[in-house]
Design an enzyme around this catalytic site. Structure first.
Site, PDB file in Angstrom:
ATOM      1  N   HIS A 326       0.804  -1.218   0.000  1.00 34.71           N
ATOM      2  CA  HIS A 326       0.000   0.000   0.000  1.00 34.71           C
ATOM      3  C   HIS A 326       0.838   1.268   0.000  1.00 34.71           C
ATOM      4  O   HIS A 326       0.355   2.319  -0.436  1.00 34.71           O
ATOM      5  CB  HIS A 326      -0.948   0.013   1.208  1.00 34.71           C
ATOM      6  CG  HIS A 326      -2.134  -0.872   1.039  1.00 34.71           C
ATOM      7  ND1 HIS A 326      -2.079  -2.241   1.231  1.00 34.71           N
ATOM      8  CD2 HIS A 326      -3.420  -0.603   0.687  1.00 34.71           C
ATOM      9  CE1 HIS A 326      -3.270  -2.768   1.003  1.00 34.71           C
ATOM     10  NE2 HIS A 326      -4.105  -1.796   0.669  1.00 34.71           N
ATOM     11  N   GLY A 327       2.031   1.217   0.498  1.00 32.57           N
ATOM     12  CA  GLY A 327       2.827   2.434   0.497  1.00 32.57           C
ATOM     13  C   GLY A 327       4.154   2.255   1.204  1.00 32.57           C
ATOM     14  O   GLY A 327       4.312   1.370   2.059  1.00 32.57           O
TER      15      GLY A 327
END
Length: 473
Positions: A326-327
């Site tokens: 996700h990041g």
């Protein structure tokens, strides 16, 4: 530069009109889709079209050579070419600076000074999505679950298909590629379903998600030091509704626009806040990612085979990497670890399963208690997901009590107003077991429902541009 709602609408109308005019030729339709998809992607930054093209050409070539070879060692080497090329591009553009800065920070804590080597490159939009999509193709060809596609044009459309290019769903080649290769006929039922999904998606994004963000989640999270008590809970509730409506809206719009062109994309959300356990949540939330992680990471690690400790290890590794997907930030790592932890705990402690018969009051009560507990755990996870840094995380978890402020009533009122339409519709969907339940309405009532959605978007939709959350991933 990015598409806003108006520019995307104009873009889609132009492409769709040309698409219908070319309905007698799947070849020229696919040429149009490929060119249109690259124009769409290049609108953000044309330089990153090269990454998309490189990933397409590499995996198309690798898959064909790998399929033609009977040498298992050579086939495995070719698979590693695909893995290293795709994950290498993802690693450089998304994670290099994060790991470099983390190493520098770790050395500094040990009293060692070092300047981090930073690339300071812009993250290509959607790179996490199309990387996983194209990798699933080469892995499936390696496993001989499918044969490679003959046409580079068709494979290029599969990788770059613009409705779902930048935020999913993460399609499998076994599902989407056959639709790309064959002639498509747009049926009336598809058009009706497409219009419904687009309007419902726009309503969820512009009326619910954007208002939750602008009026609740962003002010509370960005100014967290001035908030405590129920205000923090309301901000977290708002973010829970924001991220769900924001992301599921994109998936709905992607599925809707695809249906108008004769394509069927996979369902990406199935009422996740009705989940009664972590595993149930991940069967409902971001389904295309959770099933990808299951099939291409969790099962190859050993899945449910082996000792219970190995199974727990597999869960933790899968969710850790799912969080990191996700990041490039530690809060996403913590979020992934948290979900891995509750998955592991439930696997050991929860032997009751979901209640199959809910005709008894005690069964109903147990079901709703399990659902309520899972929702609270999900909110805790969203705090980790939304916070930026440990100081903010600590503030939230040490100040989320039952105290009120002079703004609590206003926040609560706004939350109820924005959340009520979603709750009402989703209760109907859950009770009927049909996510398209509103399409069962008589035509007059369905037209009235569409009119209400359009009016609400026009009157209550946020005017400022609020980009989809998952564009950053």
């Amino acid at each position: 530069m990015s598409f806003n709602s108006i520019s995307f609408a104009v873009f889609f109308v132009v492409v769709y009109t040309a698409y219908l005019l070319l309905r007698r030729s799947v070849l020229w339709q696919n040429v149009l889709l490929l060119v249109g998809s690259y124009v769409f992607y290049g609108w953000w930054d044309w330089r990153f079209c090269g990454l998309l093209l490189a990933s397409t050409v590499i995996d198309y070539t690798v898959a064909r050579v790998m399929h033609a070879s009977s040498d298992d060692k050579r086939r495995k080497r070719l698979l590693w070419v695909s893995l290293c090329a795709n994950l290498g591009m993802l690693g450089v553009f998304k994670y290099f600076d994060f790991f470099s800065a983390s190493v520098q920070s770790g050395l500094a804590r040990l009293g060692l000074e070092a300047d981090p080597l930073l690339l300071n490159v812009v993250l290509p939009v959607g790179i996490s999505f199309y990387t996983f999509q194209t990798l699933s193709y080469t892995i499936d060809v390696y496993r001989r679950k499918m044969e490679p596609v003959d046409s580079l044009l068709n494979f290029g459309v599969y990788v770059a298909f613009f409705p779902q290019l930048v935020a999913g769903p993460i399609e499998r080649a076994t599902h989407l590629l056959p639709q790309v290769c064959r002639a498509r006929k747009v049926e009336l039922d598809q058009v009706n379903a497409g219009i419904y999904l687009i309007l419902w998606g726009l309503f969820k994004k512009m009326v619910i998600a954007d208002n939750m963000a602008v009026h609740l989640a962003n002010p509370i999270y960005n100014g967290y030091q001035g908030h405590s008590g129920l205000d923090l809970w309301l901000g977290t509730l708002a973010f829970a509704f924001q991220i769900y409506c924001d992301f599921s809206a994109y998936s709905d719009i992607a599925r809707g626009t695809s249906k108008l062109m004769g394509f069927d994309l996979m369902l990406n959300f199935r009422l996740p806040y009705f989940a009664t356990s972590p595993s149930d949540f991940w069967r409902r939330w971001h389904i295309s990612l959770s099933t990808w992680l299951r099939d291409y990471l969790y099962i190859p690690l050993g899945g449910n085979r082996g000792s219970k400790w190995k199974v727990q290890r597999n869960l933790m590794i899968t969710m850790l990497l799912g969080g990191l997907w996700h990041g490039a930030a530690w809060n996403f790592v913590l979020w992934g670890l948290f979900h891995g932890l509750i998955l592991a705990i439930y696997r050991v402690a929860d032997r009751t399963g979901d209640d199959a018969s809910l005709d008894r009051p005690r069964a109903y009560l147990r079901h709703f208690l399990r659902m309520g507990l899972m929702f609270v755990l999900t909110l805790i996870g969203w705090v980790l997901f939304r916070c930026e840094g440990m100081h903010q995380i600590v503030h939230f978890f040490t100040h989320m009590h039952l105290g009120v402020s002079d703004r609590t009533a206003e926040y609560a009122y706004r939350f109820v107003v924005y959340a009520a339409p979603l709750v009402l519709i989703q209760v109907l969907q859950q009770r009927s077991g049909d996510l398209m339940v509103m399409m069962r309405l008589p035509r007059v009532l369905l037209g009235l429902y569409y009119g209400v959605l359009i009016a609400a978007i026009a009157v209550f939709g946020v005017r400022e541009t609020v980009e989809f959350i998952y564009f950053q991933f």
